[in-house]
Motif scaffolding. Structure first.
Motif, PDB file in Angstrom:
ATOM      1  N   MET A   1       0.850  -1.202   0.000  1.00  0.00           N
ATOM      2  CA  MET A   1       0.000   0.000   0.000  1.00  0.00           C
ATOM      3  C   MET A   1       0.876   1.239   0.000  1.00  0.00           C
ATOM      4  N   ASP A   2       0.628   2.163  -0.927  1.00  0.00           N
ATOM      5  CA  ASP A   2       1.482   3.351  -1.021  1.00  0.00           C
ATOM      6  C   ASP A   2       0.779   4.626  -0.600  1.00  0.00           C
ATOM      7  N   GLN A   3      -0.449   4.546  -0.082  1.00  0.00           N
ATOM      8  CA  GLN A   3      -1.168   5.753   0.339  1.00  0.00           C
ATOM      9  C   GLN A   3      -2.057   5.451   1.533  1.00  0.00           C
ATOM     10  N   LEU A   4      -2.146   6.422   2.442  1.00  0.00           N
ATOM     11  CA  LEU A   4      -3.009   6.305   3.606  1.00  0.00           C
ATOM     12  C   LEU A   4      -3.716   7.638   3.817  1.00  0.00           C
ATOM     13  N   SER A   5      -5.038   7.601   3.982  1.00  0.00           N
ATOM     14  CA  SER A   5      -5.828   8.804   4.242  1.00  0.00           C
ATOM     15  C   SER A   5      -6.354   8.749   5.668  1.00  0.00           C
ATOM     16  N   LEU A   6      -6.158   9.846   6.405  1.00  0.00           N
ATOM     17  CA  LEU A   6      -6.546   9.891   7.809  1.00  0.00           C
ATOM     18  C   LEU A   6      -7.312  11.175   8.110  1.00  0.00           C
ATOM     19  N   SER A   7      -8.356  11.070   8.926  1.00  0.00           N
ATOM     20  CA  SER A   7      -8.988  12.271   9.453  1.00  0.00           C
ATOM     21  C   SER A   7      -8.051  12.884  10.484  1.00  0.00           C
ATOM     22  N   ILE A   8      -8.291  14.126  10.856  1.00  0.00           N
ATOM     23  CA  ILE A   8      -7.411  14.774  11.822  1.00  0.00           C
ATOM     24  C   ILE A   8      -7.447  14.036  13.164  1.00  0.00           C
ATOM     25  N   GLU A   9      -8.632  13.496  13.541  1.00  0.00           N
ATOM     26  CA  GLU A   9      -8.722  12.734  14.786  1.00  0.00           C
ATOM     27  C   GLU A   9      -7.901  11.448  14.695  1.00  0.00           C
ATOM     28  N   GLU A  10      -7.959  10.785  13.547  1.00  0.00           N
ATOM     29  CA  GLU A  10      -7.177   9.565  13.353  1.00  0.00           C
ATOM     30  C   GLU A  10      -5.684   9.857  13.387  1.00  0.00           C
ATOM     31  N   LEU A  11      -5.289  10.986  12.805  1.00  0.00           N
ATOM     32  CA  LEU A  11      -3.864  11.331  12.796  1.00  0.00           C
ATOM     33  C   LEU A  11      -3.354  11.614  14.206  1.00  0.00           C
ATOM     34  N   ILE A  12      -4.130  12.362  14.980  1.00  0.00           N
ATOM     35  CA  ILE A  12      -3.728  12.634  16.366  1.00  0.00           C
ATOM     36  C   ILE A  12      -3.603  11.326  17.146  1.00  0.00           C
ATOM     37  N   PHE A  13      -4.609  10.455  17.021  1.00  0.00           N
ATOM     38  CA  PHE A  13      -4.555   9.156  17.690  1.00  0.00           C
ATOM     39  C   PHE A  13      -3.330   8.361  17.234  1.00  0.00           C
ATOM     40  N   SER A  14      -3.026   8.422  15.943  1.00  0.00           N
ATOM     41  CA  SER A  14      -1.898   7.671  15.392  1.00  0.00           C
ATOM     42  C   SER A  14      -0.584   8.089  16.027  1.00  0.00           C
ATOM     43  N   PHE A  15      -0.395   9.400  16.198  1.00  0.00           N
ATOM     44  CA  PHE A  15       0.834   9.875  16.840  1.00  0.00           C
ATOM     45  C   PHE A  15       0.933   9.347  18.281  1.00  0.00           C
ATOM     46  N   TYR A  16      -0.175   9.422  19.005  1.00  0.00           N
ATOM     47  CA  TYR A  16      -0.152   8.942  20.386  1.00  0.00           C
ATOM     48  C   TYR A  16       0.106   7.441  20.439  1.00  0.00           C
ATOM     49  N   SER A  17      -0.569   6.673  19.570  1.00  0.00           N
ATOM     50  CA  SER A  17      -0.446   5.214  19.624  1.00  0.00           C
ATOM     51  C   SER A  17       0.958   4.746  19.261  1.00  0.00           C
ATOM     52  N   GLU A  18       1.671   5.527  18.417  1.00  0.00           N
ATOM     53  CA  GLU A  18       3.023   5.152  18.009  1.00  0.00           C
ATOM     54  C   GLU A  18       4.104   5.801  18.873  1.00  0.00           C
ATOM     55  N   GLY A  19       3.685   6.497  19.919  1.00  0.00           N
ATOM     56  CA  GLY A  19       4.647   7.049  20.865  1.00  0.00           C
ATOM     57  C   GLY A  19       5.166   8.430  20.534  1.00  0.00           C
ATOM     58  N   TYR A  20       4.576   9.083  19.532  1.00  0.00           N
ATOM     59  CA  TYR A  20       4.997  10.443  19.177  1.00  0.00           C
ATOM     60  C   TYR A  20       4.105  11.449  19.906  1.00  0.00           C
ATOM     61  N   PHE A  21       4.266  11.510  21.223  1.00  0.00           N
ATOM     62  CA  PHE A  21       3.353  12.284  22.048  1.00  0.00           C
ATOM     63  C   PHE A  21       3.450  13.789  21.792  1.00  0.00           C
ATOM     64  N   GLU A  22       4.655  14.275  21.531  1.00  0.00           N
ATOM     65  CA  GLU A  22       4.820  15.717  21.281  1.00  0.00           C
ATOM     66  C   GLU A  22       4.083  16.138  20.018  1.00  0.00           C
ATOM     67  N   GLN A  23       4.200  15.329  18.955  1.00  0.00           N
ATOM     68  CA  GLN A  23       3.476  15.612  17.714  1.00  0.00           C
ATOM     69  C   GLN A  23       1.975  15.561  17.951  1.00  0.00           C
TER      70      GLN A  23
END
Length: 251
Positions: A1-23
């Protein structure tokens, strides 16, 4: 897969879930500054279910984390060695932009839709990057540049100010150019665009992931030619006709 579309809520959750808390915190403060922790937890539950439905998450070590084949999209948003941000003015004079994040895994294009509520992240090869940038600006390019004129910062600012005010005046400093035909074509295009310029900006990051603007090029698509303006950080603006290596140089 070469593309991923995320809502802003999904993107924020993604940063937290992957440990990028500052982002994640930075985006949360930008989009939901008044939201309390309880409400944020509810938004995360919705985002988590949405990402599960997309098939990008798995339950691991008693928490939901990205599957290995999708994790690189989120890593690219945080671990880039440098970013090229390209911006232009749309048909309604609104600013449209795309960012190209360069990482060890490759180059990722990051584009926002619907007033930045949807984020598209796509992995590209070098040829696709050049094609996308050229198409984004809709510019006409030559293989070699034609020098037009060099202007001091105050001279260039005067030219843009006159264009923005629809003044079709000819400042005397333009007479120093050797090729007056090219200068007249350039000035005509600047006046047609009312002084508005598109841009490429290269941002680099230090070991603390702090961004710093390393270089910048202005782009002016014209009627018969397109123009590149460099030397912004040196306060000496060098105008040339658009050429491929000039556009590539910022990458």
């Amino acid at each position: 897969m070469d593309q991923l579309s995320l809502s802003i809520e999904e993107l924020i959750f993604s940063f937290y879930s992957e440990g990028y808390f500052e982002q994640g915190m930075s985006l949360k403060e930008a989009y939901y500054p008044e939201v309390e922790d309880e409400r944020l937890g509810f938004l995360f539950e919705i985002a988590c279910r949405s990402l599960l439905a997309k098939g990008v998450l798995e339950f691991r070590n008693r928490q939901y984390r990205y599957k290995a084949e999708y994790r690189h999209f989120i890593q690219a948003m945080n671990d880039a060695s440098h970013t090229i941000k390209v911006s232009k003015f749309g048909d309604s004079d609104e600013e449209v932009s795309t960012s190209f994040h360069t990482t060890q895994a490759g180059v990722y294009a990051h584009h926002t839709l619907y007033d930045q509520q949807v984020h598209q992240i796509r992995k590209l090869n070098d040829e696709q990057v050049e094609e996308q940038v050229t198409a984004f600006f809709n510019i006409q390019m030559n293989d070699y540049p034609e020098p037009v004129i060099s202007l001091q910062a105050e001279e260039f600012e005067m030219l843009l100010e006159q264009a923005s005010e629809a003044k079709n005046e000819w400042p005397s400093f333009l007479n120093k150019a050797e090729n007056q035909e090219l200068v007249k074509a350039f000035v005509s295009d600047v006046q047609t665009r009312r002084g508005k310029m598109d841009s490429l900006m290269k941002v680099v990051y230090d070991k603390n992931n702090t961004p710093d603007v390393e270089s910048m090029i202005f782009v002016i698509p014209g009627e018969k030619r397109s123009w590149l303006v460099s030397g912004i950080k040196e306060n000496e603006f060098r105008i040339e006709t658009a050429y491929r290596d000039g556009l590539r140089s910022i990458f």
